[in-house]
Structures are given as C-alpha cells and as structure tokens.
Scaffold this motif. Structure first.
Motif, short mmCIF file in Angstrom:
data_model
loop_
_atom_site.label_atom_id
_atom_site.label_comp_id
_atom_site.label_asym_id
_atom_site.label_seq_id
_atom_site.Cartn_x
_atom_site.Cartn_y
_atom_site.Cartn_z
N LYS A 52 0.85 -1.18 0.00
CA LYS A 52 0.00 0.00 0.00
C LYS A 52 0.89 1.24 0.00
O LYS A 52 1.53 1.55 0.98
N GLU A 53 0.93 1.91 -1.15
CA GLU A 53 1.75 3.11 -1.28
C GLU A 53 0.87 4.25 -1.77
O GLU A 53 -0.06 4.04 -2.53
N ASP A 54 1.17 5.46 -1.33
CA ASP A 54 0.40 6.62 -1.76
C ASP A 54 0.69 6.93 -3.23
O ASP A 54 1.79 6.78 -3.71
N ASN A 55 -0.34 7.40 -3.93
CA ASN A 55 -0.24 7.82 -5.33
C ASN A 55 0.39 6.76 -6.22
O ASN A 55 1.20 7.06 -7.09
N SER A 56 0.06 5.51 -6.00
CA SER A 56 0.64 4.46 -6.83
C SER A 56 -0.45 3.63 -7.48
O SER A 56 -1.56 3.50 -6.97
N LEU A 57 -0.14 3.10 -8.64
CA LEU A 57 -1.01 2.18 -9.35
C LEU A 57 -0.25 0.86 -9.43
O LEU A 57 0.84 0.80 -10.00
N MET A 58 -0.80 -0.20 -8.84
CA MET A 58 -0.11 -1.48 -8.80
C MET A 58 -1.01 -2.57 -9.39
O MET A 58 -2.20 -2.59 -9.12
N PHE A 59 -0.40 -3.46 -10.19
CA PHE A 59 -1.12 -4.57 -10.80
C PHE A 59 -0.60 -5.88 -10.23
O PHE A 59 0.60 -6.03 -10.00
N PHE A 60 -1.50 -6.83 -10.04
CA PHE A 60 -1.16 -8.16 -9.57
C PHE A 60 -1.79 -9.17 -10.52
O PHE A 60 -2.94 -9.02 -10.92
N THR A 61 -1.02 -10.19 -10.90
CA THR A 61 -1.52 -11.23 -11.79
C THR A 61 -1.22 -12.60 -11.19
O THR A 61 -0.31 -12.75 -10.38
N ASP A 62 -1.98 -13.61 -11.61
CA ASP A 62 -1.73 -14.97 -11.17
C ASP A 62 -2.38 -15.93 -12.14
O ASP A 62 -3.36 -15.59 -12.80
N GLY A 63 -1.83 -17.12 -12.22
CA GLY A 63 -2.40 -18.18 -13.04
C GLY A 63 -2.12 -19.51 -12.39
O GLY A 63 -1.16 -19.66 -11.64
N SER A 64 -2.98 -20.48 -12.65
CA SER A 64 -2.79 -21.78 -12.05
C SER A 64 -3.53 -22.84 -12.86
O SER A 64 -4.49 -22.54 -13.56
N LYS A 65 -3.06 -24.10 -12.73
CA LYS A 65 -3.72 -25.21 -13.41
C LYS A 65 -3.87 -26.36 -12.43
O LYS A 65 -2.93 -26.71 -11.73
N THR A 66 -5.07 -26.92 -12.38
CA THR A 66 -5.34 -28.10 -11.58
C THR A 66 -6.10 -29.09 -12.45
O THR A 66 -6.32 -28.83 -13.63
N GLU A 67 -6.51 -30.19 -11.87
CA GLU A 67 -7.31 -31.17 -12.62
C GLU A 67 -8.64 -30.57 -13.07
O GLU A 67 -9.25 -31.03 -14.03
N MET A 68 -9.10 -29.52 -12.38
CA MET A 68 -10.37 -28.88 -12.72
C MET A 68 -10.25 -27.92 -13.90
O MET A 68 -11.25 -27.49 -14.47
N GLY A 69 -9.03 -27.52 -14.25
CA GLY A 69 -8.84 -26.61 -15.37
C GLY A 69 -7.77 -25.59 -15.11
O GLY A 69 -7.06 -25.63 -14.11
#
Length: 110
Positions: A62-79
């Motif tokens: 958490k930073e002032d005046n900042s724009l932050m992106f977070f990404t994630d991906g995963s694979k299981t038997e369900m997809g």
C-alpha cells in the motif's frame, strides 16, 4: 481398443508423466519434458477463491499515489485459470478472473 494395447498405452503414460521416465516404444521416444506435470495438492481451483483473501493490501504493497497490478495463473485437474487486479492509492479499482480452455497451460505459450 484391445485390452493389451490399452494397458501398454497406460503404462507408457504413467512412466512418462508420473514417473518422469523417458520411454521408447516402437521407434518413438516419449520425453517427460514434453508433458506438463500435474499438481494434485489443490482441492479447489484458484479462480474460485475470493480475491480479497489472496492479496494483501497492507504494507509494503500500500503506497500513496501508486497504481499497482497483480496477476496470477494456475492449473489443476479442474482446469486452468488466471486473474488480475489493480490497486490505486491502496484501493482496488479493477479485478478480473476467469478460466481458460482445457488445453491451456500455465508456463508454456499455447
């Protein structure tokens, strides 16, 4: 398919994908690196989790005046699934999550 051929097919599949052994069968070579390892430790697909429980918005993210992106991906038997979200000045401003096609993989281009 005759039973003996199905048994050979399953034996090759288990040796290559689970035991990670190189197999030669009738002049064809099957390499473990050609097949994605399956992770069986997850019981629920990550895209089904509530995203607020997956990302900490406390310091140091958490930073002032900042724009932050977070990404994630995963694979299981369900997809296979992936998600992203954006935080601006510590507040969530954008979120998306979804499933990909069954043939999709996490760490290899399709």
């Amino acid at each position: 398919m005759p039973l003996h051929l199905k048994a050979q097919q399953e034996a090759i599949f288990i040796n290559v994908t689970c035991l990670r052994k190189e197999i030669e069968f009738e002049g064809l070579f099957y390499q473990p690196s050609d097949y994605e390892e399956q992770i069986k430790s997850l019981t629920i697909h990550p895209s089904l989790f509530n995203i607020i429980n997956q990302i900490s918005t406390t310091e140091p993210y958490k930073e002032d005046n900042s724009l932050m992106f977070f990404t994630d991906g995963s694979k299981t038997e369900m997809g296979t699934g992936w998600s992203y979200c954006a935080f601006e000045n510590g507040s969530k401003v954008l979120e998306w999550k979804g499933k990909l096609e069954k043939f999709s993989q996490c760490f290899r281009p399709n």
